[in-house]
Structure formats: C-alpha cells, structure tokens
Design a protein around this motif. Structure first.
Motif, short mmCIF file in Angstrom:
data_model
loop_
_atom_site.label_atom_id
_atom_site.label_comp_id
_atom_site.label_asym_id
_atom_site.label_seq_id
_atom_site.Cartn_x
_atom_site.Cartn_y
_atom_site.Cartn_z
N GLU A 1 -9.88 -13.39 4.78
CA GLU A 1 -8.48 -13.80 4.73
C GLU A 1 -8.36 -15.25 4.24
N THR B 1 -13.98 -9.77 13.57
CA THR B 1 -13.22 -11.00 13.59
C THR B 1 -13.66 -11.92 12.48
N THR C 1 -11.59 -12.67 9.08
CA THR C 1 -10.99 -14.00 9.01
C THR C 1 -11.47 -14.76 7.78
#
Lengths: 326, 166
Positions: free
Chosen positions: A73, A66, A70
C-alpha cells in the motif's frame, strides 16, 4: 505460451510479477536497480513521485497479512496511485469460479493492477491468465508456491550489504517445505549466481528432491552455517507441530533455533535475515533478532522500494501499442 | 560534425559571466547548484568550480517525473536523484545542457518542490535551441541555436565536453 513467460510482454519487459522462477538475471538486476532509484524517495520531504498518478491498484488479500499488505500500500501511494484494500475471507467452494467472478467485478471498476495474496498455489497465475490484457497482476504470495517480492527485497538487502552475489554462501533455515518465500529465494539466488545456496532443515520440513533446485541440503544447523555470508531464517508456523511434522517448539529451538553461539561458525560479517513476523525463541533467539548482524527491519523498508520498482516496471509495460490492440 | 573543445570553453565562459551578473542583479548569495542528469550535471560541476560554490552539486534524475510514462514506460536504469543539502528557502541554480521543449525543466521543477520550497530557481543552460512546447525560458544561456525539428544537438562528455550535431 509457457507459464513463465506469461510474466513478460512482447518486448521482454516485466508484465505480471508472479514468480522469480524463469526470469533472467538481467531482469532481476533491473528490479534491484530500479528499487535503488526508488529507495531515496522515502527520505524526502514529499515521499511521492507522480509516476502512477491516476492508476488504481487493488490489494486483493484472500489471506490475512499486515506487513506485506501495508508495504504494498505504501509503495503504491509513493508512486501516487490510488489504492483499494480488499480482504476476502477465503471460501472453500469452487475457488476457480469465485476468483473469476471477483476478477470480473473488479475489472468493471476500471482498476489497473491487482496485488494478490491467496492461500492456493497458482492463484496469481490463474488471475494473470484470465484477466483482461490491460490489467497487471503482482503476486503477494500464493500458497506454498511463490512470494516473489519478498524474495527480491531479500536480494536487495543482500546486495546492499554484500555488493557482489557471485562469492556468497547463503543458508536458508527452517520450514523449506511450506515456505513460498524459500522457493522464490532459491530461484532468485541461483539466477543471480551466488556461489552456494544451502537449505538447513529437518527431513520432515524439506520438500522431496529439493536438491534439484540447485541447493545443498544440511540437516544440522552448525554444519550448514559454517562460513556462510547470509543466514535467512524462516518463520515456523505453529500448525506444523499439530500436524506432527515436529515434536515441539522447544525441541525445534534446541536443534534449529538461531543463537549467537551457533552463529559463531558463520563469517564474521554475516547478516541475519527473516521475512517476519518472527517467533522469538522458536526459530530465532531474541539476542540474534535484535543483534547487530540482524537486518530484519531494513528488509521491511527495502520492501517498499522493491515493490515500487516492480509496480512501476509492470505498469510501464502497459504502453506497448501492439499489445493494446490485441 | 562535432565542434572542437575550444567552442565549449567559450560557451562555458559566457555562461559563467552571465550567471555572475544575474546573481548580482538578483541579490542572490550562497546559491545551491543542481544539475539534471547527465549532461546538465557536467555543466553544473563546471559552474560550481568557476563560481566557487562550497556545497556539492545536487543531481536530479527526472525519470520518475517525465510526462511520457504512459507512452513509453519506465526509463532504463539511471542513477537516483541526490540532493545532498536542504533546499528549503535556498536559491537554486538549475543547470541543463540543452533546453529544447521545456518538458525536462518542468519535470525537474516538480521534483525539486518534492524536496522542499526553494527561495528561487534560476535556470542556466549551455544551449538554448528552438522548439519550445511550454512557457519556460532560461535566465542564463551559453549559446542560442535555431534548429529545425529534425536537427539535434547533444552534449558528449564528461571529458572532454563536445557538442554533437545530427
């Protein structure tokens, strides 16, 4: 071409970022300096710079994650790139072949950069070797091998608090054997010239001949923490208990869990880091994790700046005319 | 050849008086001043002290906004931009040392707008040289120079400031 300089282009610039091993001090400092410049972007009204506008970056995750995914991103988006997230459950059969097929498919979509997380050591290297020359690879963690952006965001955090690397004593505590983060950190720390790198772990969680990496080995937490400036705790994976490398979580915490009391032997201004996600009460006590010496949440925000730096540097090396012809 | 320090002081004085009358004419009060790294920053500091502007000079590093990234990649390390004030609805004086193609100014304005929406931007430059490639003109010019494509002028500094011609 050796497996290390596959990371560099003809001009010695960062091309793929696969491991901190074999990169020189200047390049590592360069990453930190660029990250410094990018860090301010998150504080502005528009949290974006147009550097990678029109580029497509693919987050290719063969392993669940995660926070790493993230922050990659976010980093890509703050550079104005378009981002594609692809999560592929790892198939056990002929990884080599399927990986190559995946690559070809994505290449056909005219993507510019792959950020790869894979359960097998060497997956990112494999991709860098086989991908078309226009595409850049960033390793977001491969097996037990390397997690270079995590290591660099930790270096960024250390420099942020301690300024100068040369006088520091840094202890890495926990499952060194299975930790790609530990490996990448050890290479980065020794290259950046810290005074001493210590690893603290039970014998069963240390790789063979770990001293050859230039670290001092401790089996006792208190002894290893004495006088250190930085403590890096590693996540203990619960599978280790099942595989009988450790007796139990309670016993691990009893021997290696970081508590305020144990931290007292470290320097007064020592900082505590952890790559996350943390197991409270297993490797680290809640009071330490949330305490004033903990910089665990800062690590997360620094991760964005460092990943922006690495992506921009590596994409920026695309423009070598000579190379484009080949 | 380099010009002596005297020249620079004259050019700075010219900028100062033009800037004063420009601000007055445009009814601009309490402007903020932003310099483009690195030469523009030195000039911005001079203007700030001569105009008695209270806020510190904002520093703009346009490396992430250049239009030549896809040609030459990421520039070597430069100090990050730092605008130590809110620019929303404020009048900005944007300062650079040499106005040439206009691309730096385009990049600088793009970056400024990522911090907020200023009430206005006034462009003040030490040297306005020939060779514009974009429709960008300065409001305040210390000195105009007609140079050929292969002729270059560069500001050296910060102490003392001097112009270098090549």
């Amino acid at each position: 071409m050796t497996s290390n300089n596959i990371q560099l282009d003809n001009n010695g610039r960062l091309k793929h970022f696969l491991t901190t091993e074999g990169l020189n001090k200047n390049l590592l400092l360069n990453i930190l300096d660029h990250a410094e410049s990018f860090a301010g972007v998150g504080d502005r009204a528009v949290k974006k710079v147009p550097l990678l506008r029109g580029k497509t970056i693919v987050n290719l995750f063969f392993e669940p994650s995660t926070r790493t995914r993230t922050t990659f991103e976010l980093a890509a988006k703050r550079l104005s790139a378009d981002v594609l997230n692809i999560n592929i459950a790892q198939s056990a059969t002929s990884k080599g072949e399927s990986l190559q097929d995946t690559l070809r498919t994505l290449e056909a979509m005219h993507c510019d950069m792959f950020v790869v997380r894979h359960g097998s050591s060497g997956a990112a290297h494999f991709m860098a070797k086989h991908v078309s020359p226009r595409i850049r690879i960033i390793n977001a963690g491969d097996g037990n091998h390397a997690h270079p952006t995590q290591a660099m965001l930790d270096m960024f955090t250390i420099r942020h608090h301690k300024k100068d690397f040369s006088r520091l004593k840094v202890a890495i505590v926990g499952d060194i054997m299975h930790s790609r983060v530990a490996r990448s950190e050890i290479h980065a720390l020794t290259t950046l010239g810290v005074n001493e790198v210590r690893v603290i772990a039970p014998l069963t969680l240390l790789p063979a001949r770990v001293e050859t990496l230039g670290v001092h080995v401790f089996h006792e937490l208190e002894a290893g923490l004495e006088d250190v400036d930085v403590v890096i705790m590693l996540r203990l994976q619960r599978e280790r208990m099942r595989s009988a490398l450790l007796p139990s979580e309670q016993e691990y915490f009893h021997n290696y869990g970081l508590t305020e009391k144990r931290l007292q032997v470290a320097k007064d201004d020592a900082i505590v880091m952890h790559p996350g996600p943390i197991n409270r009460g297993v490797e680290i006590d809640t009071h330490v994790a949330d305490g004033e010496r903990s910089v665990i949440l800062q690590q997360v925000s620094h991760g964005i700046a460092v990943r922006m730096a690495v992506m921009a540097m590596s994409m920026g090396s695309l423009v070598d005319k000579q190379e484009e012809k080949t | 050849m380099s010009s002596d320090k005297h020249d620079i002081d004259e050019i700075l004085a010219e900028m100062h008086s033009q800037l004063l009358s420009y601000l007055k004419k445009s009814n601009i009060s309490e402007p903020l001043i932003i310099g483009i790294q690195t030469g523009g920053l030195w000039i911005a500091e001079k203007m700030r002290s001569s105009l008695n502007i209270g806020s510190p000079v904002g520093e703009l590093n346009i490396a992430f906004y250049r239009d030549d990234f896809s040609r030459i990649g990421l520039h070597p390390r430069v100090t990050p931009s730092s605008l130590p004030f809110e620019i929303e609805d404020r009048h900005i004086i944007l300062v650079d040392d040499v106005l040439h193609t206009g691309r730096t100014i385009r990049a600088a304005m793009n970056e400024i707008f990522d911090y907020g929406r200023p009430a206005s931007i006034t462009l003040a430059v030490l040297i306005d040289r020939s060779g514009r490639e974009l429709p960008i003109q300065a409001d305040v010019v210390g000195k105009r120079l007609a140079l050929k494509t292969d002729e270059h002028v560069k500001l050296l500094g910060p102490e003392p400031l001097a112009l270098e011609f090549k």
